[in-house]
Motif scaffolding. Structure first.
Motif, PDB file in Angstrom:
ATOM      1  N   TYR A 101       0.807  -1.219   0.000  1.00 17.19           N
ATOM      2  CA  TYR A 101       0.000   0.000   0.000  1.00 17.19           C
ATOM      3  C   TYR A 101       0.838   1.266   0.000  1.00 17.19           C
ATOM      4  CZ  TYR A 101      -5.080  -0.636   0.274  1.00 17.19           C
ATOM      5  OH  TYR A 101      -6.394  -0.833  -0.029  1.00 17.19           O
ATOM      6  N   VAL A 102       1.787   1.367   0.908  1.00 15.05           N
ATOM      7  CA  VAL A 102       2.529   2.622   1.011  1.00 15.05           C
ATOM      8  C   VAL A 102       3.369   2.841  -0.247  1.00 15.05           C
ATOM      9  CG1 VAL A 102       4.626   1.790   2.196  1.00 15.05           C
ATOM     10  CG2 VAL A 102       3.748   4.087   2.673  1.00 15.05           C
ATOM     11  N   ASP A 103       3.850   1.753  -0.863  1.00 15.85           N
ATOM     12  CA  ASP A 103       4.585   1.878  -2.126  1.00 15.85           C
ATOM     13  C   ASP A 103       3.653   2.295  -3.260  1.00 15.85           C
ATOM     14  OD1 ASP A 103       7.019   1.107  -0.966  1.00 15.85           O
ATOM     15  OD2 ASP A 103       6.516  -1.010  -1.183  1.00 15.85           O
ATOM     16  N   THR A 104       2.400   1.826  -3.216  1.00 18.09           N
ATOM     17  CA  THR A 104       1.411   2.233  -4.211  1.00 18.09           C
ATOM     18  C   THR A 104       1.162   3.732  -4.131  1.00 18.09           C
ATOM     19  OG1 THR A 104       0.352   0.069  -4.086  1.00 18.09           O
ATOM     20  CG2 THR A 104      -0.939   1.861  -5.033  1.00 18.09           C
ATOM     21  N   TYR A 105       1.066   4.245  -2.917  1.00 18.02           N
ATOM     22  CA  TYR A 105       0.845   5.681  -2.725  1.00 18.02           C
ATOM     23  C   TYR A 105       1.972   6.484  -3.381  1.00 18.02           C
ATOM     24  CZ  TYR A 105      -0.636   9.940  -0.289  1.00 18.02           C
ATOM     25  OH  TYR A 105      -1.089  11.206   0.008  1.00 18.02           O
ATOM     26  N   HIS A 106       3.213   6.076  -3.114  1.00 20.99           N
ATOM     27  CA  HIS A 106       4.354   6.805  -3.693  1.00 20.99           C
ATOM     28  C   HIS A 106       4.424   6.602  -5.212  1.00 20.99           C
ATOM     29  CE1 HIS A 106       5.426   7.853   0.295  1.00 20.99           C
ATOM     30  NE2 HIS A 106       5.856   6.665   0.642  1.00 20.99           N
ATOM     31  N   ALA A 280      -0.316   7.486   3.106  1.00 21.19           N
ATOM     32  CA  ALA A 280       1.024   7.936   3.508  1.00 21.19           C
ATOM     33  C   ALA A 280       1.141   8.050   5.019  1.00 21.19           C
ATOM     34  CB  ALA A 280       1.351   9.276   2.858  1.00 21.19           C
ATOM     35  N   GLU A 281       0.041   8.213   5.726  1.00 19.15           N
ATOM     36  CA  GLU A 281       0.047   8.254   7.192  1.00 19.15           C
ATOM     37  C   GLU A 281      -0.440   6.946   7.799  1.00 19.15           C
ATOM     38  OE1 GLU A 281      -1.595  11.771   9.028  1.00 19.15           O
ATOM     39  OE2 GLU A 281      -1.256  12.950   7.228  1.00 19.15           O
ATOM     40  N   THR A 282      -1.520   6.366   7.276  1.00 15.75           N
ATOM     41  CA  THR A 282      -2.072   5.163   7.906  1.00 15.75           C
ATOM     42  C   THR A 282      -1.161   3.960   7.766  1.00 15.75           C
ATOM     43  OG1 THR A 282      -3.323   4.637   5.893  1.00 15.75           O
ATOM     44  CG2 THR A 282      -4.478   5.894   7.614  1.00 15.75           C
ATOM     45  N   HIS A 283      -0.350   3.910   6.712  1.00 20.66           N
ATOM     46  CA  HIS A 283       0.475   2.737   6.449  1.00 20.66           C
ATOM     47  C   HIS A 283       1.973   3.003   6.557  1.00 20.66           C
ATOM     48  CE1 HIS A 283      -3.389   1.426   4.883  1.00 20.66           C
ATOM     49  NE2 HIS A 283      -2.917   0.218   4.724  1.00 20.66           N
ATOM     50  N   ASP A 284       2.360   4.175   6.967  1.00 24.52           N
ATOM     51  CA  ASP A 284       3.786   4.493   7.082  1.00 24.52           C
ATOM     52  C   ASP A 284       4.402   3.682   8.226  1.00 24.52           C
ATOM     53  OD1 ASP A 284       6.126   6.385   6.458  1.00 24.52           O
ATOM     54  OD2 ASP A 284       5.851   6.610   8.621  1.00 24.52           O
ATOM     55  N   ILE A 285       5.428   2.902   7.919  1.00 29.02           N
ATOM     56  CA  ILE A 285       5.960   1.958   8.906  1.00 29.02           C
ATOM     57  C   ILE A 285       6.562   2.686  10.099  1.00 29.02           C
ATOM     58  CG2 ILE A 285       7.698   0.161   9.274  1.00 29.02           C
ATOM     59  CD1 ILE A 285       7.194  -0.775   6.416  1.00 29.02           C
ATOM     60  N   ALA A 286       7.221   3.813   9.882  1.00 32.93           N
ATOM     61  CA  ALA A 286       7.796   4.563  11.008  1.00 32.93           C
ATOM     62  C   ALA A 286       6.695   5.075  11.943  1.00 32.93           C
ATOM     63  CB  ALA A 286       8.642   5.713  10.495  1.00 32.93           C
ATOM     64  N   ARG A 287       5.613   5.592  11.377  1.00 31.91           N
ATOM     65  CA  ARG A 287       4.491   6.058  12.200  1.00 31.91           C
ATOM     66  C   ARG A 287       3.866   4.896  12.960  1.00 31.91           C
ATOM     67  NH1 ARG A 287       2.186  11.224  10.378  1.00 31.91           N
ATOM     68  NH2 ARG A 287       3.308  11.975   8.555  1.00 31.91           N
ATOM     69  N   VAL A 326       1.688  -6.176   4.805  1.00 35.37           N
ATOM     70  CA  VAL A 326       3.096  -6.169   5.196  1.00 35.37           C
ATOM     71  C   VAL A 326       3.477  -4.851   5.860  1.00 35.37           C
ATOM     72  CG1 VAL A 326       5.470  -6.233   4.324  1.00 35.37           C
ATOM     73  CG2 VAL A 326       3.807  -7.925   3.550  1.00 35.37           C
ATOM     74  N   ASP A 327       2.927  -3.742   5.374  1.00 35.85           N
ATOM     75  CA  ASP A 327       3.163  -2.450   6.042  1.00 35.85           C
ATOM     76  C   ASP A 327       2.776  -2.543   7.512  1.00 35.85           C
ATOM     77  OD1 ASP A 327       3.826  -1.332   3.536  1.00 35.85           O
ATOM     78  OD2 ASP A 327       1.745  -0.760   3.156  1.00 35.85           O
ATOM     79  N   PHE A 328       1.594  -3.091   7.778  1.00 33.28           N
ATOM     80  CA  PHE A 328       1.103  -3.160   9.154  1.00 33.28           C
ATOM     81  C   PHE A 328       1.891  -4.170   9.992  1.00 33.28           C
ATOM     82  CE2 PHE A 328      -3.036  -1.485   7.376  1.00 33.28           C
ATOM     83  CZ  PHE A 328      -2.938  -0.259   8.018  1.00 33.28           C
ATOM     84  N   LEU A 329       2.192  -5.327   9.439  1.00 37.93           N
ATOM     85  CA  LEU A 329       2.931  -6.331  10.206  1.00 37.93           C
ATOM     86  C   LEU A 329       4.318  -5.813  10.582  1.00 37.93           C
ATOM     87  CD1 LEU A 329       1.958  -9.554   8.216  1.00 37.93           C
ATOM     88  CD2 LEU A 329       1.127  -8.869  10.479  1.00 37.93           C
ATOM     89  N   ALA A 332       3.978  -3.167  13.291  1.00 32.98           N
ATOM     90  CA  ALA A 332       3.693  -3.756  14.602  1.00 32.98           C
ATOM     91  C   ALA A 332       4.938  -4.373  15.227  1.00 32.98           C
ATOM     92  CB  ALA A 332       2.600  -4.808  14.470  1.00 32.98           C
ATOM     93  N   ARG A 333       5.798  -4.945  14.412  1.00 33.30           N
ATOM     94  CA  ARG A 333       7.014  -5.555  14.962  1.00 33.30           C
ATOM     95  C   ARG A 333       7.990  -4.495  15.470  1.00 33.30           C
ATOM     96  NH1 ARG A 333      10.331  -8.946  12.825  1.00 33.30           N
ATOM     97  NH2 ARG A 333      10.186 -10.469  14.502  1.00 33.30           N
ATOM     98  N   ARG A 334       7.876  -3.266  14.955  1.00 33.02           N
ATOM     99  CA  ARG A 334       8.706  -2.169  15.465  1.00 33.02           C
ATOM    100  C   ARG A 334       8.097  -1.527  16.717  1.00 33.02           C
ATOM    101  NH1 ARG A 334      10.849   1.584  10.430  1.00 33.02           N
ATOM    102  NH2 ARG A 334      11.707  -0.078   9.117  1.00 33.02           N
ATOM    103  N   SER A 335       6.829  -1.732  16.928  1.00 35.24           N
ATOM    104  CA  SER A 335       6.107  -1.080  18.024  1.00 35.24           C
ATOM    105  C   SER A 335       6.517  -1.675  19.370  1.00 35.24           C
ATOM    106  CB  SER A 335       4.603  -1.257  17.816  1.00 35.24           C
ATOM    107  OG  SER A 335       3.877  -0.958  18.978  1.00 35.24           O
TER     108      SER A 335
END
Length: 420
Positions: A101-106, A280-287, A326-329, A332-335
């Motif tokens: 998803y986030v790559d699709t946005y970009h 860009a906000e809902t799926h950003d891995i850093a956020r 994959v963005d979300f998984l 979550a692993r960084r959280s």
């Protein structure tokens, strides 16, 4: 509606829209709840889509319009192969983009797009709200594409969402109809057991991400006795809003899209604590990684004993796409305190086939790498793979398979283990 301080509405009719789109070669059209299905169908009928490319994110189970059938010269680009797009995909007129998803946005931000077509709420105070679909359209609206909004008169404007100035639009066309939605959730005892098991992994104060359909709805219903939750997702349905209304999701909802009935649209638009945001906000891995105790719950079609899963193919046949899982998984692993959960029923084909398999079939793409999964949940239990070696992973996955397939899986793993 229109006031003296508001710019004049650039209203056009279907003929005017067809003329305006004549020079456009690549047209973005919103998917999910933003798909302007009636207007697209009318454009196809009058020949206005001849020799054009439509690009967008069209969701299985939500977007049911066969875009490739609108004109025999039309090409469609999509990150999902939906049932409606399958025939066009086989004919080579639907081009599948295997992007998260986030790559699709970009990708949409960087792509040359001549025009964009998407549903909107009735304009107010010189601005136009994206209503129930704020996911990908902002990527295109920020560029140079000419914007054409399809006004659905009953679409509400949410309290906290994205609005675009009227003077950014090249045209607004009024249409009847409702935004794309979902069929009602059905009670499924297997999914209810899975939902209850996942609910046991979630503590008070967590942020939950899940998808749409029977399994996510069952999970959200199982959270009714939790407290101080937040929801953060690409899409939200009535089950998520009910947690907010009940005071369970007291930390609010962040979403890109709302899918449901007209009554649901009105309720979520009026609800305080609901924030509509772009991908860009809902799926950003850093956020996502900055959200404490983020529990991301996503589905898969099959998972093998190495812990790698496919969420888009059956028997080598493309039936979906990568999506945002994959963005979300990974987020979550960084959280801190987060969990990356993959959930699936243990069997398919009426119990005749195990969805936990020795290895993914040759030709089946890996949608989720084995290092991206913390916990696998079926109706038979939870397989916690964190920190496990190869044999422990296989053992734990076999333990949550349907009992009638466990012996076969054990024997298969013994053969695999001797070869590696």
């Amino acid at each position: 509606m229109m006031t003296s301080s508001m710019p004049p509405l650039p209203l056009i009719d279907l003929d005017g829209l067809a003329r305006a789109l004549a020079p456009a070669r690549r047209i973005y059209t919103a998917g999910c709840a933003g798909e302007p299905a009636q207007v697209l169908t009318a454009l196809g009928a009058c020949g206005a889509l001849r020799d054009k490319t439509l690009t967008g994110v069209f969701i299985p189970g939500v977007n049911r319009l066969d875009l490739a059938a609108l004109d025999p010269t039309l090409t469609v680009e999509s990150t999902f192969v939906t049932p409606a797009l399958r025939q066009g995909f086989e004919a080579g007129r639907v081009r599948h983009l295997p992007l998260a998803y986030v790559d699709t946005y970009h990708h949409l931000q960087a792509s040359p797009i001549d025009a964009a077509l998407f549903t909107v709420a009735p304009p107010r105070d010189g601005m136009v709200s994206l209503a129930m679909a704020h996911d990908f359209t902002p990527a295109v609206a920020a560029g140079r594409a000419r914007l054409y909004g399809v006004i659905l008169p009953d679409l509400p404007e949410p309290l906290d969402g994205i609005r675009i100035p009227i003077d950014r639009f090249s045209g607004l066309i009024e249409s009847d109809g409702l935004p794309a939605g979902l069929p009602p959730d059905r009670d499924d005892p297997v999914q209810s057991r899975i939902g209850a098991r996942i609910a046991g992994l979630i503590g008070d104060g967590s942020t939950i991400q899940t998808g749409i359909g029977a399994a996510p709805a069952a999970l959200l219903r199982a959270l009714k006795d939790h407290r101080d939750l937040g929801l953060h997702a690409g899409m939200v349905t009535a089950a998520g809003l009910e947690l907010l209304e009940a005071g369970v999701a007291s930390r609010g909802i962040t979403t890109g899209v709302a899918l449901g009935t007209p009554d649901f649209h009105q309720r979520i638009a009026r609800a305080e604590g609901v924030r509509f945001r772009p991908v860009a906000e809902t799926h950003d891995i850093a956020r996502l990684g900055a959200l404490p105790r983020l529990v991301a719950v996503n589905g898969a079609i099959e998972i093998d004993l190495f812990g790698q899963a496919s969420a888009e193919m059956i028997g080598g046949r493309q039936i979906s796409g990568q999506g945002g899982l994959v963005d979300f998984l990974r987020g979550a692993r960084r959280s801190a305190g987060g969990k990356a959960v993959v959930a699936l029923a243990s069997t398919a084909a009426g119990g005749a086939r195990s969805r936990i398999v020795p290895v993914l079939e040759s030709g089946t793409v890996v949608s989720i790498q084995r290092a991206d999964i913390d916990i696998v949940v079926t109706e038979y239990g939870c397989a916690d793979l964190r920190g496990c070696n190869l044999d422990m992973r296989a053992e734990r996955l076999i333990a949550v398979a349907a009992p009638e397939f466990q012996g076969e899986l054990e024997r298969a793993w013994s053969r695999i283990r001797r070869q590696i």
